[in-house]
Design a protein around this motif. Structure first.
Motif, mmCIF file in Angstrom:
data_model
loop_
_atom_site.group_PDB
_atom_site.id
_atom_site.type_symbol
_atom_site.label_atom_id
_atom_site.label_comp_id
_atom_site.label_asym_id
_atom_site.label_seq_id
_atom_site.Cartn_x
_atom_site.Cartn_y
_atom_site.Cartn_z
ATOM 1 N N ALA A 123 0.816 -1.217 0.000
ATOM 2 C CA ALA A 123 0.000 0.000 0.000
ATOM 3 C C ALA A 123 0.854 1.273 0.000
ATOM 4 C CB ALA A 123 -0.926 0.005 1.219
ATOM 5 N N GLN A 124 1.990 1.227 0.669
ATOM 6 C CA GLN A 124 2.829 2.419 0.823
ATOM 7 C C GLN A 124 3.768 2.596 -0.367
ATOM 8 O OE1 GLN A 124 2.309 4.577 3.247
ATOM 9 N NE2 GLN A 124 0.679 3.220 3.974
ATOM 10 N N PRO A 125 3.920 3.845 -0.849
ATOM 11 C CA PRO A 125 4.805 4.110 -1.992
ATOM 12 C C PRO A 125 6.240 3.620 -1.788
ATOM 13 C CG PRO A 125 3.452 6.028 -1.537
ATOM 14 C CD PRO A 125 3.211 5.049 -0.423
ATOM 15 N N ARG A 126 6.795 3.846 -0.611
ATOM 16 C CA ARG A 126 8.169 3.415 -0.337
ATOM 17 C C ARG A 126 8.287 1.891 -0.441
ATOM 18 N NH1 ARG A 126 12.002 2.153 3.648
ATOM 19 N NH2 ARG A 126 13.804 3.550 3.664
ATOM 20 N N ALA A 127 7.323 1.199 0.122
ATOM 21 C CA ALA A 127 7.321 -0.262 0.081
ATOM 22 C C ALA A 127 7.157 -0.775 -1.350
ATOM 23 C CB ALA A 127 6.211 -0.815 0.974
ATOM 24 N N ARG A 128 6.449 -0.023 -2.176
ATOM 25 C CA ARG A 128 6.281 -0.416 -3.575
ATOM 26 C C ARG A 128 7.617 -0.396 -4.310
ATOM 27 N NH1 ARG A 128 0.545 2.068 -5.781
ATOM 28 N NH2 ARG A 128 -0.721 0.551 -4.641
ATOM 29 N N VAL A 129 8.395 0.649 -4.073
ATOM 30 C CA VAL A 129 9.712 0.730 -4.713
ATOM 31 C C VAL A 129 10.590 -0.421 -4.240
ATOM 32 C CG1 VAL A 129 11.824 2.091 -4.901
ATOM 33 C CG2 VAL A 129 9.594 3.219 -5.097
ATOM 34 N N LEU A 130 10.599 -0.657 -2.947
ATOM 35 C CA LEU A 130 11.442 -1.726 -2.404
ATOM 36 C C LEU A 130 10.982 -3.108 -2.866
ATOM 37 C CD1 LEU A 130 12.045 -0.283 1.167
ATOM 38 C CD2 LEU A 130 13.532 -0.126 -0.859
ATOM 39 N N ALA A 131 9.700 -3.241 -3.155
ATOM 40 C CA ALA A 131 9.179 -4.515 -3.661
ATOM 41 C C ALA A 131 9.804 -4.875 -5.011
ATOM 42 C CB ALA A 131 7.657 -4.457 -3.772
ATOM 43 N N VAL A 132 10.209 -3.866 -5.771
ATOM 44 C CA VAL A 132 10.890 -4.127 -7.047
ATOM 45 C C VAL A 132 12.145 -4.964 -6.792
ATOM 46 C CG1 VAL A 132 12.200 -3.048 -8.940
ATOM 47 C CG2 VAL A 132 9.981 -2.089 -8.226
ATOM 48 N N PHE A 133 12.908 -4.581 -5.791
ATOM 49 C CA PHE A 133 14.165 -5.270 -5.507
ATOM 50 C C PHE A 133 13.933 -6.641 -4.873
ATOM 51 C CE2 PHE A 133 14.948 -0.809 -6.028
ATOM 52 C CZ PHE A 133 15.958 -0.837 -6.965
ATOM 53 N N ASP A 134 12.854 -6.770 -4.130
ATOM 54 C CA ASP A 134 12.488 -8.083 -3.596
ATOM 55 C C ASP A 134 12.106 -9.023 -4.741
ATOM 56 O OD1 ASP A 134 12.914 -7.039 -1.049
ATOM 57 O OD2 ASP A 134 10.782 -6.602 -0.721
ATOM 58 N N TRP A 135 11.384 -8.492 -5.709
ATOM 59 C CA TRP A 135 11.009 -9.277 -6.880
ATOM 60 C C TRP A 135 12.265 -9.693 -7.647
ATOM 61 C CZ3 TRP A 135 11.567 -8.995 -12.148
ATOM 62 C CH2 TRP A 135 10.753 -9.828 -12.915
ATOM 63 N N LEU A 136 13.186 -8.749 -7.825
ATOM 64 C CA LEU A 136 14.438 -9.072 -8.516
ATOM 65 C C LEU A 136 15.183 -10.201 -7.808
ATOM 66 C CD1 LEU A 136 15.839 -5.531 -9.421
ATOM 67 C CD2 LEU A 136 14.854 -7.215 -11.002
ATOM 68 N N LEU A 148 18.395 6.045 -1.035
ATOM 69 C CA LEU A 148 17.866 7.047 -1.978
ATOM 70 C C LEU A 148 16.467 7.526 -1.554
ATOM 71 C CD1 LEU A 148 18.886 5.526 -5.417
ATOM 72 C CD2 LEU A 148 19.821 7.592 -4.354
ATOM 73 N N LEU A 149 15.681 6.607 -1.023
ATOM 74 C CA LEU A 149 14.323 6.951 -0.608
ATOM 75 C C LEU A 149 14.286 7.735 0.700
ATOM 76 C CD1 LEU A 149 12.602 3.560 -1.480
ATOM 77 C CD2 LEU A 149 12.269 5.740 -2.668
ATOM 78 N N GLY A 150 15.336 7.604 1.497
ATOM 79 C CA GLY A 150 15.348 8.283 2.803
ATOM 80 C C GLY A 150 14.330 7.656 3.737
ATOM 81 N N GLU A 151 14.007 8.399 4.760
ATOM 82 C CA GLU A 151 13.062 7.892 5.772
ATOM 83 C C GLU A 151 11.646 8.109 5.375
ATOM 84 O OE1 GLU A 151 13.862 6.006 8.347
ATOM 85 O OE2 GLU A 151 15.887 6.107 7.599
#
Length: 175
Positions: free
Chosen positions: A76-89, A172-175
């Protein structure tokens, strides 16, 4: 076997052989043998090897981006969405048949003669990252992280390149 089944069998064989051995190393006769589709039908469906290469990459583009998009949009959270890319990778990098990016592999083999779908795929990946971040400059950086992790994983398969890239993405995303 109808044309749709023949096309699917040819694309399945092409994807497995091109991705594993390279586009230039695999001839149409080898694809015919692996697919079980008669040579005459193969050339009726794909009049030239270039058309089969393009169809293989287009199909891979759709599946790859759909899978990544689904994983990235799940949180649901934008930050978690970006990090999910790397989890998928990380998951992709551990697949037994992982051989790096099919699109960069194709470009590496074919250079300027590579099908346009190679450039389209990278533009679509950038667009997805831009949608996740709403920051074009950040999307540029994330694309470099994604591509770099994929290149490193092609040489040393396993999840670690994705984990390292995720750590940098967190910075890069910061806190």
């Amino acid at each position: 076997m109808d044309d749709e089944e023949a096309r699917t069998r040819l694309l399945d064989a092409a994807e497995e052989l091109f991705y594993r051995h390279g586009i230039q190393a695999v001839g149409m006769d080898r694809i015919r043998t692996a697919s079980g589709v008669p040579l005459k039908r193969l050339y009726r469906l794909f009049p030239a090897k270039e058309s089969l290469v393009t169809a293989y990459l287009e199909r891979r583009d759709r599946r790859w981006l759909d899978s990544l998009r689904t994983a990235a949009l799940a949180p649901a959270q934008p930050r978690a969405r970006v990090l999910a890319v790397f989890d998928w990778l990380a998951g992709w990098f551990t697949e037994p048949d992982f051989r790096g990016c099919a699109f960069l592999n194709a470009y590496g083999e074919l250079g300027a003669a590579a099908p346009e779908i190679v450039r389209i795929h990278k533009a679509e990946l950038h667009a997805l990252l831009a949608d996740l971040t709403a920051d074009p400059a950040l999307a540029d950086r994330l694309l470099i992280l994604t591509e770099g992790a994929t290149a490193v994983a092609a040489l040393t398969p396993g999840p670690e390149p994705a984990h390292r890239a995720r750590e940098i993405a967190e910075l890069l995303l910061g806190e």
